[in-house]
Design an enzyme around this catalytic site. Structure first.
Site, short mmCIF file in Angstrom:
data_model
loop_
_atom_site.label_atom_id
_atom_site.label_comp_id
_atom_site.label_asym_id
_atom_site.label_seq_id
_atom_site.Cartn_x
_atom_site.Cartn_y
_atom_site.Cartn_z
N ASP A 193 42.17 38.82 58.02
CA ASP A 193 42.29 39.66 56.83
C ASP A 193 43.63 40.39 56.87
O ASP A 193 44.06 40.88 57.92
CB ASP A 193 41.13 40.66 56.78
CG ASP A 193 40.96 41.29 55.41
OD1 ASP A 193 39.94 41.01 54.75
OD2 ASP A 193 41.85 42.07 54.99
N ILE A 194 44.27 40.50 55.70
CA ILE A 194 45.59 41.13 55.63
C ILE A 194 45.51 42.64 55.84
O ILE A 194 46.50 43.28 56.18
CB ILE A 194 46.24 40.79 54.26
CG1 ILE A 194 47.75 40.94 54.31
CG2 ILE A 194 45.65 41.63 53.13
CD1 ILE A 194 48.46 40.36 53.09
N ASN B 209 30.29 40.54 50.50
CA ASN B 209 30.24 41.38 49.31
C ASN B 209 30.05 40.50 48.07
O ASN B 209 30.70 39.46 47.94
CB ASN B 209 31.53 42.19 49.17
CG ASN B 209 31.67 43.23 50.28
OD1 ASN B 209 30.70 43.85 50.67
ND2 ASN B 209 32.88 43.38 50.79
N GLY C 53 31.98 45.80 46.02
CA GLY C 53 33.41 45.82 46.32
C GLY C 53 34.04 44.45 46.48
O GLY C 53 35.09 44.32 47.10
N HIS D 13 33.49 34.67 50.70
CA HIS D 13 34.08 34.83 52.04
C HIS D 13 33.14 35.67 52.88
O HIS D 13 32.60 36.67 52.42
CB HIS D 13 35.46 35.49 51.96
CG HIS D 13 35.55 36.66 51.04
ND1 HIS D 13 35.62 36.53 49.67
CD2 HIS D 13 35.56 38.00 51.28
CE1 HIS D 13 35.67 37.72 49.11
NE2 HIS D 13 35.63 38.64 50.07
N LEU D 14 32.95 35.26 54.12
CA LEU D 14 32.23 36.08 55.10
C LEU D 14 33.29 36.87 55.86
O LEU D 14 34.21 36.28 56.43
CB LEU D 14 31.44 35.23 56.09
CG LEU D 14 30.17 34.55 55.59
CD1 LEU D 14 29.47 33.90 56.78
CD2 LEU D 14 29.24 35.52 54.89
N HIS D 15 33.13 38.20 55.88
CA HIS D 15 33.96 39.02 56.76
C HIS D 15 33.32 38.96 58.15
O HIS D 15 32.12 39.22 58.29
CB HIS D 15 33.95 40.49 56.31
CG HIS D 15 34.53 40.76 54.97
ND1 HIS D 15 35.80 41.28 54.81
CD2 HIS D 15 34.04 40.61 53.71
CE1 HIS D 15 36.05 41.45 53.52
NE2 HIS D 15 34.99 41.05 52.83
P1 5GP Z 1 36.23 41.61 49.37
O1 5GP Z 1 36.68 43.01 49.00
O2 5GP Z 1 36.32 40.67 48.17
O3 5GP Z 1 34.89 41.54 50.05
O4 5GP Z 1 37.26 41.10 50.44
C1 5GP Z 1 38.50 40.57 50.12
C2 5GP Z 1 39.36 40.68 51.36
O5 5GP Z 1 40.51 39.88 51.18
C3 5GP Z 1 39.85 42.11 51.62
O6 5GP Z 1 39.37 42.55 52.89
C4 5GP Z 1 41.37 41.97 51.59
O7 5GP Z 1 42.03 42.77 52.56
C5 5GP Z 1 41.58 40.50 51.82
N1 5GP Z 1 42.78 39.97 51.20
C6 5GP Z 1 43.21 40.19 49.92
N2 5GP Z 1 44.36 39.53 49.71
C7 5GP Z 1 44.65 38.87 50.86
C8 5GP Z 1 45.73 38.01 51.25
O8 5GP Z 1 46.65 37.71 50.49
N3 5GP Z 1 45.70 37.53 52.53
C9 5GP Z 1 44.70 37.85 53.41
N4 5GP Z 1 44.78 37.33 54.64
N5 5GP Z 1 43.66 38.64 53.07
C10 5GP Z 1 43.65 39.15 51.81
#
Ligand code: 5GP
Ligand code: ZN
Length: 119
Positions: A30-31, A92, A98, A105-107
């Site tokens: 994750d970025i 999520n 959120g 995606h699974l975190h």
């Molecule tokens: P969500 O909020 O949809 O559950 O998670 C999306 C995740 O994607 C966030 O934790 C966010 O930091 C990550 N993310 C968003 N843009 C990018 C990107 O360009 N590269 C990477 N590696 N992660 C990203």
């Protein structure tokens, strides 16, 4: 051509710090990490949510979970056949949870004690 961020990462159009992949699953850091280990595990095919993926291709959801567990082991979050020290999987779904990227995606979160319940 797609405007889905994660599809574009799978296609190599946007760089990703890839930690694991199979023919159908892709895992990258994750970025904006929320824990010492924070990896996102996705199917290479586009599905919007975990529930939609489960309905469309339950075997692929299983492959995503297997990949998440492999990442956790690779990151030192699980011992050989145990669950120590452990990790958290988060999927999520929708704005109240959120979800900001509409590609399931699974975190995989770990490397510190994670509080419960989440905010
Ligand atoms: P969500 O909020 O949809 O559950 O998670 C999306 C995740 O994607 C966030 O934790 C966010 O930091 C990550 N993310 C968003 N843009 C990018 C990107 O360009 N590269 C990477 N590696 N992660 C990203
Ligand atoms: Zn996508």
């Amino acid at each position: 051509m797609t405007d889905c961020l994660f599809c574009r990462m799978v296609a190599g159009e946007i760089p990703a710090d890839v930690v694991h992949q199979t023919d159908r699953v892709f895992a990258f850091r994750d970025i904006n990490p929320q824990a010492p280990t924070h990896v996102l595990v996705i199917p290479k095919d586009h599905h919007a949510t975990a529930g939609a993926l489960a309905e469309a291709d339950p075997a692929l959801l299983g492959e995503v979970v297997v990949a998440a567990h492999a990442v956790a082991r690779q990151e030192g979050l699980v011992s050989g056949d145990g669950a120590e020290p452990g990790y958290r999987l988060v999927a999520n779904t929708g704005p109240h949870a959120g979800q900001t990227v509409p590609h399931v995606h699974l975190h995989v979160l770990g490397g510190r004690h994670l509080t419960w319940p989440p905010g």
